[in-house]
Write a protein that holds these residues in place. Sequence first.
Motif, PDB file in Angstrom:
ATOM      1  N   VAL A 232     -49.505  54.929  24.425  1.00  0.00           N
ATOM      2  CA  VAL A 232     -50.525  55.362  24.890  1.00  0.00           C
ATOM      3  C   VAL A 232     -50.468  56.908  24.683  1.00  0.00           C
ATOM      4  CG1 VAL A 232     -51.483  56.534  26.912  1.00  0.00           C
ATOM      5  CG2 VAL A 232     -50.581  53.855  27.037  1.00  0.00           C
ATOM      6  N   ALA A 233     -49.325  57.243  24.680  1.00  0.00           N
ATOM      7  CA  ALA A 233     -48.846  58.837  23.883  1.00  0.00           C
ATOM      8  C   ALA A 233     -48.979  58.933  23.149  1.00  0.00           C
ATOM      9  CB  ALA A 233     -47.181  59.329  24.481  1.00  0.00           C
ATOM     10  N   ILE A 234     -48.477  58.014  21.977  1.00  0.00           N
ATOM     11  CA  ILE A 234     -48.870  57.887  20.383  1.00  0.00           C
ATOM     12  C   ILE A 234     -50.213  58.534  20.466  1.00  0.00           C
ATOM     13  CG2 ILE A 234     -48.632  57.260  18.607  1.00  0.00           C
ATOM     14  CD1 ILE A 234     -45.759  58.280  19.403  1.00  0.00           C
ATOM     15  N   VAL A 235     -51.096  57.621  20.983  1.00  0.00           N
ATOM     16  CA  VAL A 235     -52.619  57.178  20.325  1.00  0.00           C
ATOM     17  C   VAL A 235     -52.842  58.537  20.628  1.00  0.00           C
ATOM     18  CG1 VAL A 235     -54.894  57.069  21.069  1.00  0.00           C
ATOM     19  CG2 VAL A 235     -53.105  54.916  20.959  1.00  0.00           C
ATOM     20  N   GLY A 236     -52.472  59.534  22.253  1.00  0.00           N
ATOM     21  CA  GLY A 236     -52.876  60.748  22.627  1.00  0.00           C
ATOM     22  C   GLY A 236     -52.734  61.470  21.856  1.00  0.00           C
ATOM     23  N   MET A 237     -51.696  61.049  21.660  1.00  0.00           N
ATOM     24  CA  MET A 237     -50.600  62.575  20.595  1.00  0.00           C
ATOM     25  C   MET A 237     -51.644  62.576  19.037  1.00  0.00           C
ATOM     26  SD  MET A 237     -48.890  65.288  20.329  1.00  0.00           S
ATOM     27  CE  MET A 237     -48.656  66.709  19.306  1.00  0.00           C
ATOM     28  N   LEU A 238     -51.785  61.543  18.846  1.00  0.00           N
ATOM     29  CA  LEU A 238     -52.417  61.892  17.899  1.00  0.00           C
ATOM     30  C   LEU A 238     -54.404  62.047  17.754  1.00  0.00           C
ATOM     31  CD1 LEU A 238     -51.966  58.087  15.916  1.00  0.00           C
ATOM     32  CD2 LEU A 238     -52.017  60.128  14.996  1.00  0.00           C
ATOM     33  N   LEU A 239     -54.900  61.460  18.578  1.00  0.00           N
ATOM     34  CA  LEU A 239     -55.861  62.049  19.250  1.00  0.00           C
ATOM     35  C   LEU A 239     -56.228  63.920  18.710  1.00  0.00           C
ATOM     36  CD1 LEU A 239     -58.069  59.710  21.838  1.00  0.00           C
ATOM     37  CD2 LEU A 239     -58.242  60.171  19.154  1.00  0.00           C
ATOM     38  N   ALA A 240     -55.232  64.521  19.989  1.00  0.00           N
ATOM     39  CA  ALA A 240     -54.654  65.851  19.484  1.00  0.00           C
ATOM     40  C   ALA A 240     -54.768  66.297  18.832  1.00  0.00           C
ATOM     41  CB  ALA A 240     -53.576  66.276  20.215  1.00  0.00           C
ATOM     42  N   VAL A 241     -53.831  65.812  18.245  1.00  0.00           N
ATOM     43  CA  VAL A 241     -53.395  66.164  16.401  1.00  0.00           C
ATOM     44  C   VAL A 241     -55.069  66.613  15.083  1.00  0.00           C
ATOM     45  CG1 VAL A 241     -52.531  65.398  14.571  1.00  0.00           C
ATOM     46  CG2 VAL A 241     -51.817  65.991  16.288  1.00  0.00           C
ATOM     47  N   ILE A 242     -55.651  65.538  16.106  1.00  0.00           N
ATOM     48  CA  ILE A 242     -56.770  65.445  14.955  1.00  0.00           C
ATOM     49  C   ILE A 242     -57.634  66.376  15.450  1.00  0.00           C
ATOM     50  CG2 ILE A 242     -59.289  63.982  14.521  1.00  0.00           C
ATOM     51  CD1 ILE A 242     -57.106  61.523  14.210  1.00  0.00           C
ATOM     52  N   GLY A 243     -57.665  66.355  16.564  1.00  0.00           N
ATOM     53  CA  GLY A 243     -58.549  67.490  17.612  1.00  0.00           C
ATOM     54  C   GLY A 243     -58.237  68.768  16.666  1.00  0.00           C
ATOM     55  N   ILE A 244     -56.981  69.283  16.719  1.00  0.00           N
ATOM     56  CA  ILE A 244     -56.257  70.776  15.964  1.00  0.00           C
ATOM     57  C   ILE A 244     -56.741  70.545  14.461  1.00  0.00           C
ATOM     58  CG2 ILE A 244     -54.875  72.002  15.915  1.00  0.00           C
ATOM     59  CD1 ILE A 244     -53.581  70.590  18.490  1.00  0.00           C
ATOM     60  N   CYS A 245     -56.855  69.895  14.048  1.00  0.00           N
ATOM     61  CA  CYS A 245     -57.035  69.489  12.473  1.00  0.00           C
ATOM     62  C   CYS A 245     -58.386  70.843  12.295  1.00  0.00           C
ATOM     63  CB  CYS A 245     -56.942  68.318  12.408  1.00  0.00           C
ATOM     64  SG  CYS A 245     -55.382  68.081  11.556  1.00  0.00           S
ATOM     65  N   PHE A 246     -58.917  69.993  13.071  1.00  0.00           N
ATOM     66  CA  PHE A 246     -60.544  70.738  12.732  1.00  0.00           C
ATOM     67  C   PHE A 246     -60.609  72.412  13.589  1.00  0.00           C
ATOM     68  CE2 PHE A 246     -64.980  71.602  12.683  1.00  0.00           C
ATOM     69  CZ  PHE A 246     -65.187  72.793  13.911  1.00  0.00           C
ATOM     70  N   LYS A 247     -59.500  72.527  13.500  1.00  0.00           N
ATOM     71  CA  LYS A 247     -59.567  73.999  14.078  1.00  0.00           C
ATOM     72  C   LYS A 247     -58.289  74.801  12.665  1.00  0.00           C
ATOM     73  CE  LYS A 247     -61.399  75.029  17.688  1.00  0.00           C
ATOM     74  NZ  LYS A 247     -62.916  75.748  16.760  1.00  0.00           N
ATOM     75  N   LEU A 248     -57.943  73.925  12.541  1.00  0.00           N
ATOM     76  CA  LEU A 248     -56.387  74.531  10.935  1.00  0.00           C
ATOM     77  C   LEU A 248     -58.091  74.321  10.080  1.00  0.00           C
ATOM     78  CD1 LEU A 248     -53.534  72.801  12.202  1.00  0.00           C
ATOM     79  CD2 LEU A 248     -54.360  74.746  12.425  1.00  0.00           C
ATOM     80  N   ALA A 249     -58.402  73.182   9.921  1.00  0.00           N
ATOM     81  CA  ALA A 249     -59.708  72.884   8.387  1.00  0.00           C
ATOM     82  C   ALA A 249     -58.673  71.969   7.910  1.00  0.00           C
ATOM     83  CB  ALA A 249     -59.905  74.048   8.044  1.00  0.00           C
ATOM     84  N   ALA A 250     -57.905  71.260   8.038  1.00  0.00           N
ATOM     85  CA  ALA A 250     -57.338  70.264   7.544  1.00  0.00           C
ATOM     86  C   ALA A 250     -57.835  69.525   7.552  1.00  0.00           C
ATOM     87  CB  ALA A 250     -55.735  69.544   8.573  1.00  0.00           C
ATOM     88  N   VAL A 251     -57.546  69.088   6.325  1.00  0.00           N
ATOM     89  CA  VAL A 251     -58.140  67.462   5.010  1.00  0.00           C
ATOM     90  C   VAL A 251     -59.435  66.361   6.552  1.00  0.00           C
ATOM     91  CG1 VAL A 251     -57.601  65.698   4.135  1.00  0.00           C
ATOM     92  CG2 VAL A 251     -57.330  67.354   3.111  1.00  0.00           C
ATOM     93  N   PRO A 252     -58.257  66.175   7.234  1.00  0.00           N
ATOM     94  CA  PRO A 252     -60.340  65.313   7.889  1.00  0.00           C
ATOM     95  C   PRO A 252     -61.300  65.575   7.959  1.00  0.00           C
ATOM     96  CG  PRO A 252     -58.388  64.521   8.825  1.00  0.00           C
ATOM     97  CD  PRO A 252     -57.737  65.561   7.958  1.00  0.00           C
TER      98      PRO A 252
END
Lengths: 529, 556, 795, 137
Positions: A232-252
């Motif tokens: 659960v934590a891993i999924v949570g972390m992944l979703l958080a990372v993806i959310g942050i990627c938007f702010k960084l304008a990282a690839v996906p």
Amino acid sequence: MNTMTPAILAATTNLGPKFMLIVPEAVLFVGAVLCAVMGLSHVRAFRALVPWVAVVALIATFATMLKVWTPEAATAAQLPMPMLGKYIIALLCVVGVGHVLASIGSVDRAVERQVASGTGAFDPVRVIQGEFYAFILLSLCGGMLLCHATDLVWLFLAFELCSLPTYVLVAIGRGADRSMEAAIKYFFLGAMSTATLLLGFAFLYGATGTLELSAMRESFQMQAQTGGIGSVAIVGMLLAVIGICFKLAAVPMHFYAPDVYEGASSPVAAFISFVPKVQGFVTLIVLLGTVGWSANGDSSIPPVIAAVLWMIAVLTMTLGNIGALLQRSAKRMLAYSSIANSGYMLVGILAGPTIGIDATLLYLLTYGVANLATFGSLAAIERNGHEVDSIDDLAGLRVRAPMVAAALAIGALSLTGIPPLLGFWGKLDLFVASAESHQRTLLVIMALNSGVAAFYYLRLVAMPFVQEATPRTQGVSPVPSVWPRLSALIFAAGCIALPFFANQLKGEAAAAARTDLDKQATVAQSVEK
Amino acid sequence: MTLAVLLIVLPLAGAILCFGVSERAAKTVGLIASLAVLAVATLLAFEFPAWTTGAFWPNEEGWKLFTAFGVEFRLGTDAVGVLLIVLTAVLIPCSMLVSFSAITQRQRGFYAQFLFMESAVMLAFLARDVILFYIGYEFTLVPLFLIVAIWGGHDRRPAAIKLWVYSFVGSVISLVGFIYLAAGHATDTGTPINFGVQTLVEYGQTLPASTQWWVFLAIMGGFAVKVPFVPVHSWLPLAHGEAPTAGSVVLAGIVIKIGQYGALRFAFPMAPEGALALAPFFAALALIGILGMSLVCWVQNDVKRLVAYSSIAHMGLALLAMFAFNVVGMEGGILYMVNHGLSTAGMFMCIGIMYERYHTKDMEVVGGLMQRMPIWSVFMVFFAMASLALPGLNGFVSEFLCLLGIYTADAGMKTGFPGILGPTYAFLAALALVLGALYVLRMLQKFVFGPLREPSHGHGGHDSHGPHGHGNHAAHAIHDLNFREIVAMAPLAIACLVIGIWPKPILNVIEPCAANVVAPYVKLIERDLANRPRAAADVDAITATTAPTAAKGAIQ
Amino acid sequence: MGGTEGMSTVAIIALASAFVTHATAHTPTASMEPALFTTLALALGDGAHAVVDGHAADAAHAAHAASGYADVGPLHFVKAVANTDFAWLKWMLLAPLVSVVLCGALAMFKVKSRMPAVFTVAAFGLSTAMAIALYFQFGPTLFETHAPLTVPFMDWLSLSWGPAPFQSFTANLGFYIDGISMLWMLFVTVLATLIALYASEYMESDLKAGYARFFFAVSLFVASMLILVMSDNLVGLYLGWEGVGLCSYMLIGYYATQPGATAAAKKAFIMNRIGDLGLALAIFLIWTNYGTVQYDSLFQAIATTGSEAVQGGWSKAAIPFLLLLAVCGKSAQGPLFTWLPDAMWGPTPVSALIHAATMVTAGIYLLARMAPFYTVQAIGGEWAETALLTVGWIGCFTAFIGATIACGQFDYKRVFAYSTISSLGYMVMGLGVGTAFGGVYYVFTHAWFKALLFLTAGAVMHGMAGQVDFRKLGGLLKVPGFRLTMICMLLGCLWLATAPFSAAAESKDIILLTALTSDVQQVRWMGWIGVLTAGITAYYAFRVWFRLALGPVKIEPGADQHADHGHDDHAHAADAHSTHKTDAASHGGSGFHPHAPGLRISLVLTLLAIGSVLAGLPSYLEHSQGFNWIQRFVENSTAKIRAGDGAEHALILGRDAHSTLFIIATSVVVAGFLLAWILHAKNRALGDRMRAFMLNTTGLKWIPLGSEHGWYVDQFYNAIIGVPAWLGAQLLAFTDRFVIDGVVVAAVGRFPGFVARVFQPLYTGTVQSYALTMAGGIGLIVAWVVWVWLSGGAS
Amino acid sequence: MTGIATMMNMINTINSISIAAAPAATAATTAPMAPAMPANIQVTLALAIILFAIGLVGFLTRRNMILMFLSTELMFQAAALAFVAFGRMWMDLSGQLMVIFILTVAAAEAALALGLVVLLYRRKETLSSEAWAELKE
């Protein structure tokens, strides 16, 4: 059924030291309100003063930070990374001043001209200068508050405080349709990514049962020793990372960046290409601090997340760089370059806490300064009244606006990483960080990427100096107000001068990257530096 | 402010001054600044204590600016470095002198770029810290790009862009090699990262063979672009074809030398095992460069491209001699660097002066200039003969030593420096003597001798290309060299003659440095030869006592 | 146009391919080596000739029979004596160099004066005086102690990186004086002085244009020749070797405005450069095998390393062949002779000095100096034999071919050029068959009468406004003012044809005698071919003289700036009003009156004639003095192992050697003389008719055509090497410019752009599409994580 | 339609993982004792995930800007629900605390979103986001 978990109780009691630390943000908040109010006053002189109020507010924040933010106070407030706040506040204040200066004279120009020439009566509804600078200050305030986060709620709120104003800035930066379209795109995709982030937080909360970052870290440490962190934590972390990627304008999540930067006015584009990155990286560092690094002792984040971050870093760098090759519009090209730079900084994150994070923080500074030099110089010129957008407009700029051309060239060279300039030292630190953390493939990929980057940054250097002016560039001339040019020049000079303070900057970044575990070390190190 | 630091700061000050003054005064200010740098360089040469010991001087620890990054402001150079510094200090004023009448637009920028370049080159030659060298090495790129892109020939932009991307990618690859080495050193020894050349050299030699293979490939690969080696050479003819006269002189005289100096100072000492393993590969590339490029030179009609291709061939031979891993070869290679700098720079000046008068580089259009410009043709023939390795001039000394070095590489153990290059390299490299004569003589026959041929639209007609064209150059008679042009070329010619006739002082100076570079290779090659089955003749040669004494002799 | 370049690669490819295949074999087995080297030798020496020779195949077997030929027993060389009170010798070298500097200065400042000639003649005179003084001072000590003299002059190249023998390389500019170097110094300086005097008048018409440049080059030439001859090490010899090559390049290309001259100069320089390549390779191999290039220590090293220690493998065996390649390049032998006839583009004094007397003999000097390398002791049994035989065959083959071509030429200067090639062939054959004394003696005599011949030809050309085709001239004996020139030319032709009792006969017969009496069968064949060539030489020598001197007086002046050959733009110096450019004489010759040679030219001609006669003195006085002056020189030098002229009592065809040789030689010469008399003096029509007959009978057509066009050797080289090399270079240039640069680099450059274009459609601009691609991205990441989980179970 | 299909299987996978693993994880931790995962928590969690999916799909398919905003709001509420579910599981009130803040932030976003939509509507008289696609590659 225990009504209040012990963690929440503990948090409410030691609020004293925490409040002391957020005084700088408070000063900034007051400044924002003041700007908003003065922007609406009938007296033209007051309205003209608004940007200067913003500047004074930022300087005041910087001053109070220096006084308030002592290592003892920081440790007293049990922040996850005590000195991070000091570095980020300083960074945001300095670059914030640059953004404010760059946007002087560009907002409300038509309205002010009508009022000055007496053709139109002053109407508070149509004037937006006040809100513009207020939102800038609020967004900066949000970015600074991120560093004080000791629990997810604070983290989420500061995150939102930093990003919401940017949506508005994009909309009101320039009256044209294009900025409207950019704003709407930016808002909707932003909202979607924030929702993903929030779901990630939810799962993190689900995995550990607490919102307290320190408590979370302990439970993760426990889980790490007893057979690894839960799924659960891993999924949570992944979703958080993806959310942050938007702010960084990282690839996906980077697809919005080119359109939004092109749509927004140049000073706003400069702003949203830097502040969200700071926001994204601080949040990422805080989160990874809880899930990985100090959590399971050997300072390595869970392999799954590391692999995902590795993939994101490589894709971001590569797509950002090769994307920029095709662009004819200067702002779109700089958008792709900002995507690529996020990729470089992710490499720092991957390189682990001891050497990686301070490399990223230092690169944030170098990127901020160089970015303002380039975007600032775009903001400082216009083509018969309209924004300068395509690269062909820059041909022969040396004749029409020598200062701006020099600033643009120096900024571009610093972004390429040409040695004596500041950009080189940032890149060198990242290269060393990835080499020391045995990320050999990343090192090679970064080197090749900076080779490709050298090609398109060259256009920003060659166009103004080598190309001869064409009939199309007759209309290009500096913006009436002198400040945008000055800000671009100051930051270009920064690119040249700051390397002489490289040691101090690196020391500050290193201190900022220390987590609370080695408290004594932080105190000792800051004294010795 | 010691001499070394002055040598770096003075050109910078000169460059900034150049921007300050008016267009017309720019050239005098530029010249004075470069002459001042020349004075400082000669002062440094006289004060240099380690002429015969091959040691490094002045090891001063300057400003503590970048210690957090592991970069010490350590300046120091050995005899070879001082030679190259003096060569640079001589070439820059000469190239400025030659371009007084050639460059008429944006003169301030033109002379400032040369001074920026000079300070960057001086930093590169003086740096004892790898990143400091990289700063100097990389920063030469910006002025060079601007020189070719702004004051260049007809289609100068693609040439300038290609120059920029090639050199940048090359230097980044070398940087990766350096950082990989420094990071390895930091993690292994636990100390904070340190980019000192000495520490990296000692650490590099302790690495296992496979990692050294990669490190050498990275560092040498980066410098191979600048030398240039064959597959990555195509930027040089383009850049030379389009650069202004002074640009070509500096490009051939100095910029190529930094690549070779880098290989000599960093690639060979830092990864000896890698160098040994990759020697056949790079030697084969050098051979292709020598033979292939000489033949390509033979059919060129654009004289600047011809000389550019010829410098690829010459540099190929110099590098091949360095891969022979013995004192004679290394010495020949180093001397070749200096000689090539003198003779090719001289030839480019002659071509530039001719170009100023006839605005064409095509040998089919212009010819037999001996009737029109006898003194010019004396210089042209002189420099052509120097690059042809005619005995009595400098080219011969270095070419002979290079070939001898490649031969001793095969002479088995008795010379104390067994090499790994077989006799095939030696014989094919020796063809350079004849092939070199082929294209130079063809050029002389078309250009200098034979019936007088001049471009149809009359000399001095307005030239259609380039912003810096000479305006409405009155159709006046072509005059021979004026005093300024002779003064520009005279020092180079004299240097060529003196080195040719009396090479003793320079050879004594270079020998200890060459011995230092080659020292680690003796033991490595002996170990290789010992475990590889060799002809009976060599086996008992190994047992001969000469080898160990030689190694000891070379090191002190 | 690729002819010269083409030529450059023929020897290289043959040489390189032989070595490459050989060297890569790394551990050559004994059997493979000789076979390989004989093929190399044959390819080098007498490739084209093999067809004619027929029995070259069994060369290897015959070689083993004779033992004394290459095996001269243990070598012993007297250690050189350093004697500093001969330090004044350096002025012998510096005098011409001073003249070089002065002439150069005058040329640079375009000063119109006769001073360059004065400087040059003075400098050469000083050098001659010093050479003679050296002979009288050092001669006697040399002749009884046999110890050569070394005098240090200036240090040039000296490296040392270790104490052991093979760890230093010294090649300083010092002097090593022994018999042959003294002889060469003598006749080079004497001839140079005379020819410089001749040239001072001959070149007067160029006073303004290139006079100083001419004497600059001549002085530099003599300086380089002296360095070559006097140097005490091989690298010094190489310096002189290339120096003379450069000067011949400058002098052949003296008339720079004529494309023919510059092309000839380029051809000469490149062919010399191929020879220099051979010399350079030889020097490297000598150093890698013996550790030194100084003559003194080198010869001691050769003497001490006994034959059993000869395990240098192929590298030692290659040295003699590479030296031979150098000789071919410089002395126009074997495959590399085609540059000498073209060198006639240069002014005649140049042809006389450089291409007849001095430079071309440098090759013979090298062979004499390096004779020890052609012995079994130096390079092992089976190779010494083959090396010597190759030298012999190349000499013999070149002599024969040179003579045959000379018969077909109509330009008397080119006839004399081919005769030089033929005589040089004889000299090389002399060294090849075992008599260095014969070869050196013929060099001495040949230098005199060939210089005489060339200068007379120059005088005739000078007088006839550049006319070189002897069919357009005739009966010059009767023309006033030319009588002395024609008599001197007669003397020269007599000596060239080796008339009995002439100086040439004395020297040439020694070569033929040694060849015919040798017990190696092949050498005897060379001897018989030599005799046949002597006959042909007699024929073409007198063919020229009869055409020019006898018969009705016919003077057709060549055009002043004659397109083809006439190249000395002469004008009546005395005739004040005529300018250089317009030549008063129109082509019709109506108002033209030949310009008789002046005082200085006649003086030099008579001196040279006397010299040619006196050149025979060493053998005339042999009986009275008990020794031959030249033989004594050769015996006191490194070539002494070849000095002995075979057994006195040897037999030719069963009868006493001397008398039979005398009879055969004279009969052959007389036959040649008579044939020339019939065809060219008494009944010229018969000669022309015979030539026409041969031309249209298919069977015999190839003889006149071949000999007139130099057996199409140039065209042959151009066809098989020149053209392919040029096309190959064009292909390489094309690939470099368009394939490597155009295709590969462009592809690498555009690849990132191409990849970007692949991703470009994703940026459609609508919010939904962005959201979809983003969601797709998230889906991919989560899917990947799940896949990793299921497979790896990574926690 | 394929988009929705991928969404569904993604949710199931998360669902299965979280349900299957959650008890194991919770059992193991000795930190504040997390109760076993009662059935209804699983149901609410599934609901939250489904809601999130619906919001996402709605956002992707709808052209009307207001409906797009509504779907993002839906995603926010899904997250809030997840918080509540986990709060219930851990018997910890901070989940509820978070929900309150989520609501305030969602409200702020709503105000901003509608402001923007009105601005755009006044410009182009249409609510469809298709109209706004000038900025592209």
